[in-house]
Design a protein around this motif. Structure first.
Motif, PDB file in Angstrom:
ATOM      1  N   GLN A  44     -77.241 -69.653  48.271  1.00  8.59           N
ATOM      2  CA  GLN A  44     -78.040 -69.941  49.228  1.00  8.59           C
ATOM      3  C   GLN A  44     -77.881 -68.866  50.371  1.00  8.59           C
ATOM      4  OE1 GLN A  44     -74.439 -72.994  49.909  1.00  8.59           O
ATOM      5  NE2 GLN A  44     -74.985 -74.286  48.435  1.00  8.59           N
ATOM      6  N   TYR A  45     -78.756 -68.647  50.515  1.00  6.60           N
ATOM      7  CA  TYR A  45     -78.840 -67.435  51.009  1.00  6.60           C
ATOM      8  C   TYR A  45     -79.126 -67.106  52.676  1.00  6.60           C
ATOM      9  CZ  TYR A  45     -80.857 -66.214  46.052  1.00  6.60           C
ATOM     10  OH  TYR A  45     -81.095 -65.880  44.868  1.00  6.60           O
ATOM     11  N   LEU A  46     -79.188 -68.594  52.745  1.00  6.15           N
ATOM     12  CA  LEU A  46     -78.437 -68.459  54.746  1.00  6.15           C
ATOM     13  C   LEU A  46     -77.421 -68.558  54.803  1.00  6.15           C
ATOM     14  CD1 LEU A  46     -82.335 -70.225  55.377  1.00  6.15           C
ATOM     15  CD2 LEU A  46     -82.008 -67.629  55.262  1.00  6.15           C
ATOM     16  N   LYS A  47     -76.487 -68.766  54.462  1.00  9.02           N
ATOM     17  CA  LYS A  47     -75.029 -68.553  54.730  1.00  9.02           C
ATOM     18  C   LYS A  47     -74.718 -67.445  54.417  1.00  9.02           C
ATOM     19  CE  LYS A  47     -73.852 -73.146  53.125  1.00  9.02           C
ATOM     20  NZ  LYS A  47     -72.760 -74.626  52.455  1.00  9.02           N
ATOM     21  N   PRO A  48     -73.830 -67.238  55.095  1.00 10.49           N
ATOM     22  CA  PRO A  48     -73.069 -65.919  54.952  1.00 10.49           C
ATOM     23  C   PRO A  48     -72.968 -65.193  53.944  1.00 10.49           C
ATOM     24  CG  PRO A  48     -71.892 -67.112  56.643  1.00 10.49           C
ATOM     25  CD  PRO A  48     -72.668 -67.963  56.032  1.00 10.49           C
ATOM     26  N   TRP A  49     -73.160 -63.952  53.729  1.00 10.02           N
ATOM     27  CA  TRP A  49     -73.113 -63.128  52.419  1.00 10.02           C
ATOM     28  C   TRP A  49     -71.889 -62.340  52.619  1.00 10.02           C
ATOM     29  CZ3 TRP A  49     -77.859 -60.189  49.870  1.00 10.02           C
ATOM     30  CH2 TRP A  49     -78.806 -61.879  49.238  1.00 10.02           C
ATOM     31  N   TYR A  50     -71.234 -61.523  51.657  1.00  4.26           N
ATOM     32  CA  TYR A  50     -69.715 -60.441  51.824  1.00  4.26           C
ATOM     33  C   TYR A  50     -69.864 -59.805  50.636  1.00  4.26           C
ATOM     34  CZ  TYR A  50     -68.213 -64.631  53.831  1.00  4.26           C
ATOM     35  OH  TYR A  50     -67.930 -65.658  54.820  1.00  4.26           O
ATOM     36  N   PHE A  51     -69.759 -58.441  51.578  1.00  2.84           N
ATOM     37  CA  PHE A  51     -69.983 -57.433  50.725  1.00  2.84           C
ATOM     38  C   PHE A  51     -69.062 -56.198  50.542  1.00  2.84           C
ATOM     39  CE2 PHE A  51     -73.843 -58.284  52.580  1.00  2.84           C
ATOM     40  CZ  PHE A  51     -74.721 -57.347  51.861  1.00  2.84           C
ATOM     41  N   THR A  52     -68.263 -56.194  48.968  1.00  3.78           N
ATOM     42  CA  THR A  52     -67.272 -55.182  49.597  1.00  3.78           C
ATOM     43  C   THR A  52     -67.418 -54.195  48.205  1.00  3.78           C
ATOM     44  OG1 THR A  52     -66.197 -56.411  47.543  1.00  3.78           O
ATOM     45  CG2 THR A  52     -65.400 -57.560  49.810  1.00  3.78           C
ATOM     46  N   SER A  53     -66.258 -52.803  48.331  1.00  6.22           N
ATOM     47  CA  SER A  53     -66.755 -51.892  46.883  1.00  6.22           C
ATOM     48  C   SER A  53     -65.440 -52.257  46.763  1.00  6.22           C
ATOM     49  CB  SER A  53     -66.301 -50.737  48.270  1.00  6.22           C
ATOM     50  OG  SER A  53     -65.560 -49.938  49.072  1.00  6.22           O
ATOM     51  N   SER A  54     -65.165 -51.085  45.451  1.00  6.83           N
ATOM     52  CA  SER A  54     -64.077 -51.539  44.659  1.00  6.83           C
ATOM     53  C   SER A  54     -62.707 -50.271  45.151  1.00  6.83           C
ATOM     54  CB  SER A  54     -64.542 -50.702  43.203  1.00  6.83           C
ATOM     55  OG  SER A  54     -65.870 -49.699  43.233  1.00  6.83           O
ATOM     56  N   ASP A  55     -62.679 -49.614  46.187  1.00  6.29           N
ATOM     57  CA  ASP A  55     -62.519 -48.399  46.215  1.00  6.29           C
ATOM     58  C   ASP A  55     -61.750 -48.469  47.844  1.00  6.29           C
ATOM     59  OD1 ASP A  55     -64.547 -48.239  47.713  1.00  6.29           O
ATOM     60  OD2 ASP A  55     -65.127 -46.255  47.773  1.00  6.29           O
ATOM     61  N   ASP A  56     -62.208 -50.428  47.946  1.00  6.57           N
ATOM     62  CA  ASP A  56     -61.611 -50.393  49.622  1.00  6.57           C
ATOM     63  C   ASP A  56     -62.126 -50.150  51.152  1.00  6.57           C
ATOM     64  OD1 ASP A  56     -60.252 -53.029  47.998  1.00  6.57           O
ATOM     65  OD2 ASP A  56     -58.568 -51.404  47.336  1.00  6.57           O
ATOM     66  N   ARG A  57     -63.617 -49.108  50.919  1.00  7.43           N
ATOM     67  CA  ARG A  57     -63.118 -48.386  52.154  1.00  7.43           C
ATOM     68  C   ARG A  57     -64.121 -49.642  52.142  1.00  7.43           C
ATOM     69  NH1 ARG A  57     -65.653 -43.268  50.164  1.00  7.43           N
ATOM     70  NH2 ARG A  57     -66.037 -42.628  52.474  1.00  7.43           N
ATOM     71  N   LEU A  58     -65.093 -50.372  51.609  1.00  5.24           N
ATOM     72  CA  LEU A  58     -65.993 -51.346  52.602  1.00  5.24           C
ATOM     73  C   LEU A  58     -66.095 -53.010  52.676  1.00  5.24           C
ATOM     74  CD1 LEU A  58     -69.518 -51.082  53.732  1.00  5.24           C
ATOM     75  CD2 LEU A  58     -69.685 -52.027  51.411  1.00  5.24           C
ATOM     76  N   ASP A  59     -66.084 -53.300  53.877  1.00  6.13           N
ATOM     77  CA  ASP A  59     -65.868 -55.079  53.918  1.00  6.13           C
ATOM     78  C   ASP A  59     -66.493 -55.491  54.738  1.00  6.13           C
ATOM     79  OD1 ASP A  59     -64.659 -57.930  54.119  1.00  6.13           O
ATOM     80  OD2 ASP A  59     -62.561 -56.656  55.037  1.00  6.13           O
ATOM     81  N   LEU A  60     -67.856 -55.811  54.620  1.00 10.16           N
ATOM     82  CA  LEU A  60     -68.552 -56.453  55.574  1.00 10.16           C
ATOM     83  C   LEU A  60     -69.068 -57.971  55.019  1.00 10.16           C
ATOM     84  CD1 LEU A  60     -71.457 -53.953  54.985  1.00 10.16           C
ATOM     85  CD2 LEU A  60     -69.604 -54.096  57.218  1.00 10.16           C
ATOM     86  N   THR A  61     -69.616 -58.149  56.084  1.00 12.67           N
ATOM     87  CA  THR A  61     -69.789 -60.002  56.457  1.00 12.67           C
ATOM     88  C   THR A  61     -71.222 -59.906  56.904  1.00 12.67           C
ATOM     89  OG1 THR A  61     -68.059 -61.008  56.842  1.00 12.67           O
ATOM     90  CG2 THR A  61     -70.214 -61.953  57.056  1.00 12.67           C
ATOM     91  N   PHE A  62     -72.780 -60.289  55.687  1.00  8.92           N
ATOM     92  CA  PHE A  62     -73.430 -60.271  56.385  1.00  8.92           C
ATOM     93  C   PHE A  62     -74.253 -61.769  56.692  1.00  8.92           C
ATOM     94  CE2 PHE A  62     -77.991 -60.920  55.022  1.00  8.92           C
ATOM     95  CZ  PHE A  62     -78.655 -59.785  56.302  1.00  8.92           C
ATOM     96  N   THR A  63     -74.496 -61.967  57.931  1.00  8.02           N
ATOM     97  CA  THR A  63     -75.006 -63.467  59.030  1.00  8.02           C
ATOM     98  C   THR A  63     -76.949 -63.316  59.291  1.00  8.02           C
ATOM     99  OG1 THR A  63     -72.841 -63.213  60.065  1.00  8.02           O
ATOM    100  CG2 THR A  63     -74.739 -65.240  60.406  1.00  8.02           C
TER     101      THR A  63
END
Length: 118
Positions: free
Chosen positions: A46-65
């Motif tokens: 469902q490409y038009l719902k928010p995506w989430y981006f995380t990194s294995s080193d816990d240095r990235l936590d993003l929500t893409f709207t």
């Protein structure tokens, strides 16, 4: 100045990846990044719902709207191309190599998922 380049699911990234933060003229390497696309596990993204981006080193936590999904699909015999280039904005946090936490607020950008077969 801040920017980033993230990759997930393209080739063998066990030795290295393209995941980088760029801040004030310096590059900061991230470990593996995961794109959490809604519905991906069920096979109906469902490409038009928010995506989430995380990194294995816990240095990235993003929500893409998302705002717009620029989609292209081609299927001709053994050739297939299914592309989603989704435009929107990012919110969250990114942590530099020295531990400095950056707050990201409504940063315009895009994310994509592309499947090619030939």
């Amino acid at each position: 100045m801040f920017g980033f380049n993230l990759g997930y699911g393209f080739g063998d990234t066990s030795a290295a990846s393209e995941n980088m933060l760029f801040y004030d003229g310096h590059a900061h390497k991230l470990e593996q990044v995961r794109f959490h696309i809604p519905g991906e596990k069920e096979g109906r993204e469902q490409y038009l719902k928010p995506w989430y981006f995380t990194s294995s080193d816990d240095r990235l936590d993003l929500t893409f709207t998302p705002v717009l999904d620029r989609r292209a699909y081609t299927s001709a015999g053994i050739i297939l191309s299914d592309q989603h280039q989704v435009f929107g904005h990012f919110d969250g946090t990114a942590v530099l190599d020295d531990g400095t936490e950056l707050k990201i607020h409504h940063m315009l950008g895009f994310a994509e998922k592309v499947r090619n077969k030939w």
